[in-house]
Design a protein around this motif. Structure first.
Motif, PDB file in Angstrom:
ATOM      1  N   GLU A  15       0.830  -1.209   0.000  1.00  0.00           N
ATOM      2  CA  GLU A  15       0.000   0.000   0.000  1.00  0.00           C
ATOM      3  C   GLU A  15       0.867   1.262   0.000  1.00  0.00           C
ATOM      4  O   GLU A  15       0.623   2.200  -0.759  1.00  0.00           O
ATOM      5  CB  GLU A  15      -0.931   0.020   1.225  1.00  0.00           C
ATOM      6  CG  GLU A  15      -2.099  -0.968   1.180  1.00  0.00           C
ATOM      7  CD  GLU A  15      -1.670  -2.426   1.397  1.00  0.00           C
ATOM      8  OE1 GLU A  15      -0.532  -2.677   1.876  1.00  0.00           O
ATOM      9  OE2 GLU A  15      -2.467  -3.325   1.059  1.00  0.00           O
ATOM     10  N   ALA A  38       2.557   1.663  -3.315  1.00  0.00           N
ATOM     11  CA  ALA A  38       1.610   2.159  -4.321  1.00  0.00           C
ATOM     12  C   ALA A  38       1.453   3.670  -4.191  1.00  0.00           C
ATOM     13  O   ALA A  38       1.415   4.400  -5.189  1.00  0.00           O
ATOM     14  CB  ALA A  38       0.262   1.464  -4.155  1.00  0.00           C
ATOM     15  N   GLU A  39       1.415   4.134  -2.948  1.00  0.00           N
ATOM     16  CA  GLU A  39       1.275   5.563  -2.693  1.00  0.00           C
ATOM     17  C   GLU A  39       2.517   6.307  -3.228  1.00  0.00           C
ATOM     18  O   GLU A  39       2.396   7.334  -3.886  1.00  0.00           O
ATOM     19  CB  GLU A  39       1.160   5.736  -1.183  1.00  0.00           C
ATOM     20  CG  GLU A  39       0.733   7.101  -0.706  1.00  0.00           C
ATOM     21  CD  GLU A  39       0.887   7.190   0.814  1.00  0.00           C
ATOM     22  OE1 GLU A  39       0.500   6.234   1.518  1.00  0.00           O
ATOM     23  OE2 GLU A  39       1.424   8.220   1.279  1.00  0.00           O
ATOM     24  N   CYS A  79       0.457   4.622  -8.026  1.00  0.00           N
ATOM     25  CA  CYS A  79      -0.346   3.685  -8.812  1.00  0.00           C
ATOM     26  C   CYS A  79      -1.117   2.741  -7.890  1.00  0.00           C
ATOM     27  O   CYS A  79      -1.003   2.840  -6.674  1.00  0.00           O
ATOM     28  CB  CYS A  79       0.540   2.910  -9.777  1.00  0.00           C
ATOM     29  SG  CYS A  79       1.777   1.942  -8.940  1.00  0.00           S
ATOM     30  N   ALA A  80      -1.880   1.837  -8.478  1.00  0.00           N
ATOM     31  CA  ALA A  80      -2.741   0.953  -7.691  1.00  0.00           C
ATOM     32  C   ALA A  80      -1.932  -0.137  -6.983  1.00  0.00           C
ATOM     33  O   ALA A  80      -0.854  -0.522  -7.446  1.00  0.00           O
ATOM     34  CB  ALA A  80      -3.781   0.302  -8.598  1.00  0.00           C
ATOM     35  N   THR A  85      -1.136  -3.061  -9.101  1.00  0.00           N
ATOM     36  CA  THR A  85      -0.034  -2.818 -10.043  1.00  0.00           C
ATOM     37  C   THR A  85       1.303  -3.096  -9.369  1.00  0.00           C
ATOM     38  O   THR A  85       2.189  -3.719  -9.960  1.00  0.00           O
ATOM     39  CB  THR A  85      -0.064  -1.348 -10.525  1.00  0.00           C
ATOM     40  OG1 THR A  85      -1.377  -1.058 -10.999  1.00  0.00           O
ATOM     41  CG2 THR A  85       0.944  -1.101 -11.618  1.00  0.00           C
TER      42      THR A  85
END
Lengths: 200, 62
Positions: free
Chosen positions: A135, A138-139, A143-144, A147
């Motif tokens: 998480e 991603a931040e 992106c997700a 991903t």
């Protein structure tokens, strides 16, 4: 309504505690230790200037890494972009220095890392070495989460394949003297990159 | 092209061994990745960093 912010003193202390991580992340992006420290310093100063936009209680490491990463990708002409570890340089070093199997292992790994696409490499380093969650990563990468998971998994697979195809550089289970090996690698990479003209 | 086909037909018994040795290697790669990173975080921070931060702090107090 104001967001909770840390006072300057507390922010400075927390930011100073993060310096080793900023350096490590920068080193993984740049390869060259001097360029990496330049990048880490600029990121630190940028984080300091932006301290009022940091919300207390959120993850300062992820926040500061985002700044560092943006800096790295936005200023393409800066030294830290020019001095990424060139896979060919790493290869030459690998051939020239075949007297220590653990150094070879790490060098083979670095070489393999250098052959990964940038997005996969950074995801793998943040999750696999920097201890960040999917998480948080991603931040940082904007992106997700899915991903990032797929990038990490593709990076692991690709690395394994590179190392398997380079069997000679991958020895048994002897103890690593990782610190020495890494210093040696970085010193050599540094020396080699000094001979590369700026802008090359 | 026939190379691929031969390879496929060979994949039967040793599959488990290959799978296991891959896992061992994956773990080893993971350990090494962490070492590469941790080696940098355990280096002493160059004075320059803290000096720069102090300077920035002082100039922001003016």
């Amino acid at each position: 309504m104001t967001k909770p912010t840390l006072d300057d003193q507390a922010f400075k202390t927390e930011l100073a505690d993060l310096i080793p991580h900023l350096r490590a992340f920068a080193r993984s992006l740049c390869g060259n230790p001097t360029a990496a420290d330049d990048l880490a310093q600029e990121a630190m100063l940028k984080a300091w200037k932006a301290r009022e936009s940091y919300q207390a209680g959120t993850n300062l490491k992820a926040w500061a890494f985002t700044i560092l990463r943006n800096l790295f990708y936005s200023e393409k002409r800066r030294s830290w972009r020019r001095q990424q570890l060139d896979p060919e340089v790493a290869e030459a070093t690998l051939v020239a220095n075949d007297n220590s199997s653990s150094a070879l292992d790490l060098l083979a790994l670095r070489n393999g890392l250098g052959s990964l696409p940038e997005d996969q490499r950074e995801a793998l380093i943040l999750v696999g070495a920097g201890g960040l969650s999917y998480e948080e990563t991603a931040e940082i990468c904007g992106c997700a989460v899915g991903t990032i998971k797929s990038r990490v998994s593709r990076a692991r697979k690709a690395l394994l394949e590179v190392l398997e195809s380079n069997e000679a550089g991958f020895s048994g289970d002897d103890k690593l003297r990782a610190s020495e090996a890494f210093d040696d690698i970085m010193r050599q990479a540094d020396e080699l990159s000094r001979d590369i003209p700026a802008g090359a | 092209m026939s190379y691929k086909a031969t390879n496929m037909s060979k994949e039967s018994k040793p599959d488990k061994d290959i799978e296991r040795s891959r896992k061992v290697r994956q773990k080893r790669i993971g350990d090494q990745l962490r070492r590469i990173y941790d080696d940098v975080t355990s280096e002493p921070v160059p004075d320059e960093f803290l000096n720069l931060l102090e300077q920035a702090d002082k100039s922001s107090k003016k």
